[in-house]
Design an enzyme around this catalytic site. Structure first.
Site, PDB file in Angstrom:
ATOM      1  N   GLY A 123       1.043  -1.278   0.079  1.00  0.00           N
ATOM      2  CA  GLY A 123      -0.023   0.024  -0.057  1.00  0.00           C
ATOM      3  C   GLY A 123       0.859   1.454  -0.007  1.00  0.00           C
ATOM      4  N   ASN A 124       0.217   2.471   0.177  1.00  0.00           N
ATOM      5  CA  ASN A 124       1.123   3.555   0.208  1.00  0.00           C
ATOM      6  C   ASN A 124       0.427   4.419   1.482  1.00  0.00           C
ATOM      7  OD1 ASN A 124      -1.079   5.470  -0.829  1.00  0.00           O
ATOM      8  ND2 ASN A 124      -0.981   4.050  -2.587  1.00  0.00           N
ATOM      9  N   ARG A 125       1.137   5.605   1.657  1.00  0.00           N
ATOM     10  CA  ARG A 125       0.754   6.408   2.852  1.00  0.00           C
ATOM     11  C   ARG A 125      -0.326   7.407   2.731  1.00  0.00           C
ATOM     12  NH1 ARG A 125       5.729   7.991   6.227  1.00  0.00           N
ATOM     13  NH2 ARG A 125       6.692   9.010   4.371  1.00  0.00           N
TER      14      ARG A 125
END
Ligand code: C5P
Length: 414
Positions: free
Chosen positions: A207-209
């Site tokens: 995923g990402n932030r």
């Protein structure tokens, strides 16, 4: 500009003094209208000295000038800072039992509310519903800051800093021209927010932030401008979604594939599509059906395959009058600046507008403040239409304003 500063009865009332100072330094007149409770925290004499105008909280004072309607009618901008849960509830209910609530009920100016209260009150369903009501009516609500509250406790509920309140309020007043108000009214705006997750197995993902705050702020701004908003939220915290205005339709998704499906389904009826979500460029080639086990001494190799570019797909299948907006977080390197990469991306993706920010030092993700540049194609290449800095709320209002200005007028829409 003739501003009215409503001050409700919370400990943060002392910060209203700085709001008065700043507004006056910028050349605006300030009529302070405290609630009776506010005067327990800061005396009328202080407000009078700082604002240079008489101060009362009573509808029966100065009745010869019909104060309870005149102040609201004459105001060009109304700011309430701090706004307590009680004052917010009164505004939501349309009460007019003191000078401040009567002023809010009579004004046609932009109203800006800066809430400050204990976290429990801010998260209470009653307050959540009242805030949604205010936003649905076009009142500009600043999200409270997170930090130290009155006692030893801390959390969301702190009054934002006076400079931020004033910047936000002046931007809201600036936005209120009739042309801007009407451009998005009744239009359909589809916004993606958050970040996609690609499952590796039933419990793990890549995923990402991205927090989704930017997309939420855009949804609020578009709804406040009168648009019908559909938000496709990829893994956005439910606490952020509950504060959305009542009319915003939310579809929750996890993966890039689901996001693409939701965006494609929403595209045909949309006047504007804003892709603010951070989309994973790659996904695991295989998803394990059961939780992957650790092997004794070997590393792990994962094969990734490329995801479709949703934005490019939307551009390819768009209707003539549809405006498509991309977002890009860029960093520069030794060969190109962030700005050069963003300009190239705008052309490559074929979007009508690209909103980009420089994330070299992790500046954008999860934070409330941001700086963005808005780029558009032009006959000679790419034009920068503006650089906007501030809270994601105030930046989003400006971005939405730029988008509204580029929509074909309703008459010329087939
Ligand atoms: O190429 P990059 O990820 O920087 O492009 C950012 C823009 O493209 C954003 O608007 C993002 O939502 C969109 N995007 C997409 N599908 C992808 C990757 C990015 O729609 N697979």
């Amino acid at each position: 500009m003739r501003t009215v500063l409503g001050v409700a009865g919370g400990i943060a009332a002392y910060k209203a003094c700085h709001v008065i100072r700043r507004l006056r330094d910028l050349g605006h007149s300030v009529k302070v209208v405290p609630t009776e409770a506010a005067l327990n925290f800061v005396g009328a004499a202080t407000f009078e000295a700082l604002s240079g105008q008489t101060v009362t909280s009573d509808v029966f004072a100065e009745v010869d000038t019909v104060n309870h309607v005149r102040i609201g009618q004459e105001a060009e901008l109304v700011i309430i800072a701090p706004a307590t849960a009680n004052t917010i509830a009164k505004i939501a209910a349309g009460l007019a039992d003191d000078l401040l609530s009567a002023t809010v009920l009579t004004t046609t100016a932009e109203v800006v509310v800066a809430p400050a209260m204990h976290t429990e009150m801010w998260l209470n369903q009653a307050t959540v519903a009242n805030i949604a009501t205010l936003r649905a009516r076009g009142i500009h609500v600043l999200d409270p800051a997170v930090g130290r509250l009155t006692g030893p406790d801390s959390g969301p509920g702190r009054l934002p800093e006076p400079e931020e309140i004033v910047d936000f309020a002046l931007a809201a007043a600036d936005r209120s021209g009739p042309a801007d108000q009407s451009a998005l009214a009744g239009r359909s705006v589809v916004i993606s927010a958050g970040g996609t997750r690609e499952a590796l197995d039933p419990v793990r993902f890549l995923g990402n932030r991205s927090s989704g705050k930017q997309g939420i702020a855009l949804a609020n701004a578009a709804a406040a401008a009168g648009a019908h908003v559909q938000l496709v939220a990829a893994n956005v915290d439910s606490g952020l979604l509950t504060g959305l205005p009542a009319g915003v339709e939310v579809t929750q998704v996890e993966s890039t594939e689901q996001l693409q499906e939701a965006m494609r389904a929403a595209q045909p009826g949309a006047d504007v599509i804003i892709m603010a979500a951070a989309v994973a460029d790659y996904r695991p080639a295989d998803r394990a059906g059961a939780k992957m086990k650790k092997s004794a001494d070997e590393g792990l190799q994962i094969t990734l395959v490329q995801n479709p570019d949703i934005l490019v797909g939307l551009v390819q299948s768009r209707t003539d009058s549809q405006i498509i907006v991309g977002f890009a977080a860029e960093t520069g390197d030794e060969t190109h600046t962030a700005d050069e990469y963003a300009r190239e991306k705008l052309v490559r993706k074929g979007v009508d507008l690209l909103v980009f920010n420089d994330v070299s030092d992790n500046r954008a993700f999860g934070h409330d403040d941001t700086t963005v540049h808005v780029l558009a194609p032009s006959e000679t290449g790419v034009d920068e239409l503006g650089e906007f800095s501030g809270s994601k709320d105030s930046v989003s209002e400006k971005v939405v304003r730029v988008i509204g200005a580029r929509l074909p007028s309703v008459e010329s829409t087939p």
